[in-house]
Design a protein around this motif. Structure first.
Motif, mmCIF file in Angstrom:
data_model
loop_
_atom_site.group_PDB
_atom_site.id
_atom_site.type_symbol
_atom_site.label_atom_id
_atom_site.label_comp_id
_atom_site.label_asym_id
_atom_site.label_seq_id
_atom_site.Cartn_x
_atom_site.Cartn_y
_atom_site.Cartn_z
ATOM 1 N N LEU A 45 43.681 29.753 45.505
ATOM 2 C CA LEU A 45 42.536 29.446 46.367
ATOM 3 C C LEU A 45 41.260 29.816 45.645
ATOM 4 O O LEU A 45 41.295 30.320 44.519
ATOM 5 C CB LEU A 45 42.614 30.174 47.713
ATOM 6 C CG LEU A 45 42.448 31.700 47.727
ATOM 7 C CD1 LEU A 45 41.713 32.130 48.994
ATOM 8 C CD2 LEU A 45 43.813 32.376 47.691
ATOM 9 N N LYS B 142 37.659 28.279 50.145
ATOM 10 C CA LYS B 142 37.215 28.960 51.350
ATOM 11 C C LYS B 142 35.745 29.343 51.186
ATOM 12 O O LYS B 142 35.285 29.618 50.074
ATOM 13 C CB LYS B 142 38.060 30.217 51.600
ATOM 14 C CG LYS B 142 39.560 29.947 51.702
ATOM 15 C CD LYS B 142 39.876 29.046 52.881
ATOM 16 C CE LYS B 142 41.369 28.759 52.965
ATOM 17 N NZ LYS B 142 41.702 27.858 54.091
ATOM 18 N N GLU C 2 37.149 34.516 54.976
ATOM 19 C CA GLU C 2 37.876 33.330 55.428
ATOM 20 C C GLU C 2 39.158 33.112 54.618
ATOM 21 O O GLU C 2 40.064 32.414 55.082
ATOM 22 C CB GLU C 2 36.977 32.100 55.342
ATOM 23 C CG GLU C 2 35.839 32.122 56.358
ATOM 24 C CD GLU C 2 35.071 30.821 56.405
ATOM 25 O OE1 GLU C 2 35.558 29.811 55.850
ATOM 26 O OE2 GLU C 2 33.984 30.810 57.011
ATOM 27 N N GLY C 3 39.225 33.698 53.428
ATOM 28 C CA GLY C 3 40.432 33.581 52.620
ATOM 29 C C GLY C 3 41.393 34.741 52.799
ATOM 30 O O GLY C 3 42.401 34.827 52.102
ATOM 31 N N GLU D 213 45.190 33.953 53.338
ATOM 32 C CA GLU D 213 45.876 33.460 52.141
ATOM 33 C C GLU D 213 46.094 34.586 51.129
ATOM 34 O O GLU D 213 47.148 34.674 50.496
ATOM 35 C CB GLU D 213 45.064 32.336 51.499
ATOM 36 C CG GLU D 213 45.123 31.005 52.238
ATOM 37 C CD GLU D 213 44.181 30.949 53.423
ATOM 38 O OE1 GLU D 213 43.482 31.959 53.690
ATOM 39 O OE2 GLU D 213 44.146 29.902 54.087
#
Length: 209
Positions: free
Chosen positions: A117, A154, A159-160, A163
Motif C-alpha cells: 500500500l 491511502k 486510513e491505512g 492494512e
C-alpha cells in the motif's frame, strides 16, 4: 476527478517532493517494459576491480574494459509474473534473479517489487519485507522500483491502519518497510548524500486497476 485519481495526484506530488520518480502506467506489462528501458540506459552496477586506478598489466586492463552483466532482482513477483519478466530480461541480455541475493552484495542494478500500500500525504510506499531477499533487493539495488496499484493508495497513515495491522499482526515476527524517497543521509558534516544506505533512485510505478 475520482477519489482514486485525487489520491494518485497527491501521492505523485508528495513522492516527487522527496526525490522519487513517479510514472503512471497502464498495467504490469508496461511496468516491466519501463523497468527494462531504465536498465538499458544505465551502466552496469559492479564493484571495480581493486586497484583499477593504478597502471595494470595488459590482461588486467582488458578485464576492466569488459562489459559487466546487468542484474535485476524481483523477489516478490508471483511465479507467473516472474516467468514473464525474466523472459523479457533474457531478451534484453539482463540477468533476472529472485533468490540468492547475498551472492550479489556488490550491487544490483534494479530491484522491482510490489508495494502492499501507499500513504499519499507523505509519498510513502509500504512493503512487507519479511523476506530477506526482498529486503536485500530494496537495499543494495542502485534503483528501486515499487509497483503500486492506484487502489492501494491511502490518504493518510491512519486510513491505512487496517492494512498495516494485517501485515504485522500475524503471530510471527514481521519486517514492514515504509519507504519515502531514495536513500539519504546528512550524518557526515551535515552534508546531504544520496544513496549511501540504499538505492540512489526510487521509482514508483502507479498502475491503473
Amino acid at each position: 476527478m475520482s477519489a482514486t485519481n485525487d489520491l494518485a495526484r497527491l501521492m505523485r506530488e508528495k513522492a516527487e517532493a522527496v526525490g522519487a520518480t513517479v510514472v503512471e502506467l497502464k498495467d504490469l506489462k508496461a511496468a516491466f517494459a519501463y523497468a527494462l528501458d531504465v536498465c538499458d540506459k544505465k551502466e552496469a552496477c559492479q564493484l571495480l576491480v581493486s586497484g583499477c586506478e593504478e597502471k595494470l598489466s595488459d590482461k588486467a586492463e582488458a578485464l576492466c574494459e569488459t562489459k559487466q552483466e546487468k542484474v535485476v532482482a524481483a523477489p516478490n513477483l508471483s511465479d507467473d509474473e516472474y516467468a514473464a519478466f525474466s523472459a523479457l530480461c533474457a531478451e534484453r541480455g539482463v540477468k533476472c534473479i529472485r533468490e540468492g541475493l547475498r551472492g550479489h552484495l556488490a550491487g544490483i542494478d534494479i530491484g522491482v517489487a510490489h508495494a502492499d500500500l501507499a500513504i499519499a500525504e507523505t509519498g510513502t510506499c509500504v512493503i512487507d519485507s519479511t523476506s530477506e531477499e526482498l529486503r536485500l533487493s530494496s537495499m543494495i539495488s542502485e534503483i528501486h522500483m515499487a509497483i503500486l496499484p492506484k487502489s492501494r493508495i491511502k490518504a493518510t497513515a491512519f486510513e491505512g491502519e487496517q492494512e498495516v495491522n494485517a501485515l504485522i499482526n500475524t503471530g510471527t515476527p514481521r519486517y514492514t518497510a515504509f519507504i519515502t524517497g531514495p536513500s539519504r543521509t546528512a550524518d557526515i558534516e551535515r552534508v546531504l548524500a544520496i544513496g549511501v544506505h540504499g538505492p540512489l533512485e526510487l521509482h514508483i510505478l502507479m498502475l491503473e486497476d
